[in-house]
Design an enzyme around this catalytic site. Structure first.
Site, PDB file in Angstrom:
ATOM      1  CG  ASP A   1       0.028  -8.269   9.397  1.00 47.96           C
ATOM      2  OD1 ASP A   1       0.120  -7.409   8.514  1.00 47.96           O
ATOM      3  OD2 ASP A   1      -0.783  -8.176  10.341  1.00 47.96           O
TER       4      ASP A   1
ATOM      5  CE1 TYR B   1       0.491   0.885   4.546  1.00 51.16           C
ATOM      6  CE2 TYR B   1      -0.009  -1.456   4.518  1.00 51.16           C
ATOM      7  CZ  TYR B   1       0.472  -0.344   5.186  1.00 51.16           C
ATOM      8  OH  TYR B   1       0.933  -0.462   6.463  1.00 51.16           O
TER       9      TYR B   1
ATOM     10  CG  HIS C   1      -5.662  -9.229  10.444  1.00 48.19           C
ATOM     11  ND1 HIS C   1      -4.615  -9.919  11.005  1.00 48.19           N
ATOM     12  CD2 HIS C   1      -5.115  -8.174   9.794  1.00 48.19           C
ATOM     13  CE1 HIS C   1      -3.489  -9.299  10.693  1.00 48.19           C
ATOM     14  NE2 HIS C   1      -3.758  -8.260   9.967  1.00 48.19           N
TER      15      HIS C   1
HETATM   16 ZN   LIG Z   1      -1.882  -6.463   7.201  1.00 48.28          ZN
END
Ligand SMILES: [Zn+2]
Length: 449
Positions: free
Chosen positions: A315, A118, A264
Site C-alpha cells: 500500500d 491514480y 482494506h
Molecule cells: Zn491504497
C-alpha cells in the site's frame, strides 16, 4: 530452458526433497522431486509472493509524516500531506520511484505487484499529451526491474459521496467516464508490451466514484480492485449517503466474485465479513500500512472460518517487507484476541498459511497465472538461503516460521519473476543504477517540500 534444483521445495501438495524445476519462456514446464542435483542449485524453493496493493510514489514520502501536527494527527491529515507531496512529482520522478519500489519488492520475495495507479495528470489536472503518460512510466519501470505487473488504472471522479468537486490535491486523479475509458485503453496498450503484464481496473472507492461508474467497471475486463472500508469516517459517509455501510452496499449492488479484490477490509461487521468471504473475492490486507495509518484490525479469524481468500499488499510502502507484512497480520490477531498461532491450521503452521496465501491470494488478485510451483504457471519462484544462521536445523514449515517470525527478507537469496532471475545473492541485478537515480530524485524533492 533453465533448470533449478532445490534441496527442498513447497509444492501444491506439500513439501518435497531434491526437486528439479524446469522452465521455458517464463513458465514452469516440469516439477520432479527426488532427482540428482543439476542446474542452478538453491536451498528452499517457494512460490514467490505477490504484492496485491501498492501506490508506488508514496514510498518517496515514507518517514516524512511521523511528526505531530496541530490537533489530532490522523489518516486524513496524512492524506493532506500526501497530496502536497505529489504535486511535485514529474513523470520521470514517478518512473524512478516506481523502479526503486519494485526492486525492493523483488528483494522482499514478491515476484509481482498490483499497482493501484491514480496519479494520472499534470499538477492542476491538465492531462499529459499522452493521456496514459504516467501509466506508461509504471510499465517502463516494470520493464527495467522485471517485476510482474498488474496495472490497475484508477477511476476517480468526485471528492466524496455527496458529489462534491475534487479538491486541488485530487485534480491529478480525476476523469469523467469517457476520458477514463480512453486512458484505460492507452494504458492497456502500454501493458501489452510486457510479456506477462496484466491490465485490470480500480474504482478508487465508494467515496470517489458514482454508482453508475462502478457498475461499468467489470466491463473493462481483468481484476477489479476497490478501497472498501478503511476508516470509520468513510463508513459513516457512505452510510449517510447510501443508507448502507460500504460492504453491505457493495454486496447488494455489484457482482462481487473471485475477480474482485477489496482493499482494506478493516471496518466490517461480522455478517459483512462472512458474506464477503463467501463471494470468493480476495481480502487485500495491508497490515503495515493499516497499522501506520491507524485504520483498525481485520477480522481474520472470522474470514478464515468462512473460507475467505486473502493476500497482502504494501500500500503506502512505508515499509516493503513480505516477512514483516505477514508477521504483522498474525500479530494483529494475537493482540486483539490474546491468543497464539491464530492462523495456523491442523495441517499447516502459521508461516505456511501466510506464505501460501501471499502467493495464491496475491496471484488471484493480480489476475496472474502464478501462486504455486506447478507446470503451466509463470515461474514466480523464491529461494531462501538455507545456509543462513536463522534457518539452521529447520525443516519444512519450520523454515517458513523462522523466516516470517524470527528472520526477515534478508533470507531471500534468489527470485525469479516469470523466469527472469532478477534477485541474485539477495540483491536485485540492477539495484545500483536504479538506486542512484532514486537518490537524485529524493534530493530534489526534499528541497521543494
Ligand atoms: Zn491504497
Amino acid at each position: 530452458m533453465t533448470v533449478i534444483w532445490a534441496e527442498t521445495a513447497l509444492l501444491p501438495n506439500g513439501w518435497a526433497e531434491a526437486v528439479r524445476v524446469e522452465m521455458a519462456e517464463g513458465r514452469i514446464t516440469s516439477v520432479t522431486p527426488g532427482t540428482a542435483p543439476e542446474g542452478q542449485r538453491v536451498g528452499c524453493l517457494l512460490p514467490a509472493g505477490q504484492n496485491l496493493h501498492s501506490h508506488a510514489f508514496q514510498r518517496a514520502m515514507a518517514g516524512m509524516t511521523e511528526r505531530r501536527g496541530a490537533g489530532q494527527d490522523s489518516f486524513w491529515t496524512w492524506r493532506t500531506l500526501m497530496y502536497r507531496f505529489l504535486d511535485h512529482l514529474t513523470p520521470e520522478d514517478v518512473q524512478a520511484i516506481a523502479a526503486l519500489v519494485q526492486v525492493e519488492m523483488l528483494e522482499a520475495g514478491f515476484a509481482g505487484v498490483s499497482e493501484f495507479h491514480y496519479l494520472h495528470h499534470q499538477p492542476g489536472g491538465a492531462p499529459y499529451a499522452d493521456l496514459a503518460e504516467m501509466s506508461a512510466r509504471i510499465v517502463a519501470a516494470a520493464a527495467e526491474t522485471g517485476i510482474g505487473l498488474t496495472l490497475l488504472p484508477v477511476a476517480y471522479e468526485r471528492g466524496g459521496c455527496d458529489g462534491r468537486a475534487l479538491t486541488t490535491g485530487q485534480l491529478r486523479f480525476g476523469n469523467a467516464p469517457d476520458r477514463f475509458a480512453r486512458l484505460h485503453e492507452a494504458a492497456a496498450k502500454a501493458v501489452a508490451t510486457l510479456p506477462d503484464g496484466v491490465i485490470g481496473v480500480a474504482p478508487h472507492s465508494l467515496r470517489a466514484v458514482r454508482p453508475e461508474t462502478l457498475a461499468a467497471m467489470p466491463g473493462f475486463g481483468g481484476p477489479v480492485h476497490l478501497h472498501l472500508a478503511e476508516q470509520v469516517a468513510e463508513v459513516e459517509e457512505v452510510q449517510a449517503a447510501y443508507g448502507a455501510r460500504p460492504t453491505e452496499w457493495l454486496l447488494a449492488h455489484a457482482p462481487v466474485d473471485a475477480r474482485w479484490c477489496l482493499i482494506h477490509t478493516t471496518q466490517m461487521l461480522p455478517a459483512e465479513t462472512e458474506a464477503l468471504a463467501r463471494t470468493g473475492a480476495v481480502a487485500g490486507l495491508c497490515p503495515i500500512t493499516e497499522a501506520n495509518l491507524g485504520d483498525g484490525i481485520f477480522d481474520g479469524m472470522r474470514w478464515q472460518a468462512a473460507g475467505g481468500v486473502f493476500g497482502v499488499g504494501s500500500d503506502s510502502n512505508i515499509r516493503i517487507s513480505q516477512a514483516e507484512e505477514l508477521r504483522s497480520y498474525e500479530y494483529s490477531q494475537r493482540l486483539r484476541d490474546r491468543g497464539r498461532a491464530m492462523l495456523a491450521t491442523a495441517d499447516a503452521s502459521n508461516g505456511r498459511v501466510l506464505v501460501e496465501s501471499a502467493a495464491r491470494g496475491g496471484a488471484q488478485a493480480g489476475g496472474r497465472a502464478a501462486g504455486a510451483i506447478a507446470p503451466g504457471l509463470w515461474a514466480d519462484l523464491l529461494a531462501l538461503d538455507t545456509g543462513a544462521l536463522m534457518l539452521e536445523g529447520r525443516r519444512e514449515d519450520a523454515i517458513l516460521d523462522a523466516w516470517i517470525f524470527a528472520g526477515d527478507d534478508r533470507l531471500v537469496a534468489d527470485l525469479w519473476s516469470a523466469g527472469r532471475h532478477v534477485v541474485q545473492g539477495g540483491r536485485h541485478v540492477a539495484r545500483d543504477s536504479i538506486e542512484a537515480r532514486y537518490r537524485a530524485v529524493m534530493r530534489r524533492l526534499v528541497g521543494v517540500m
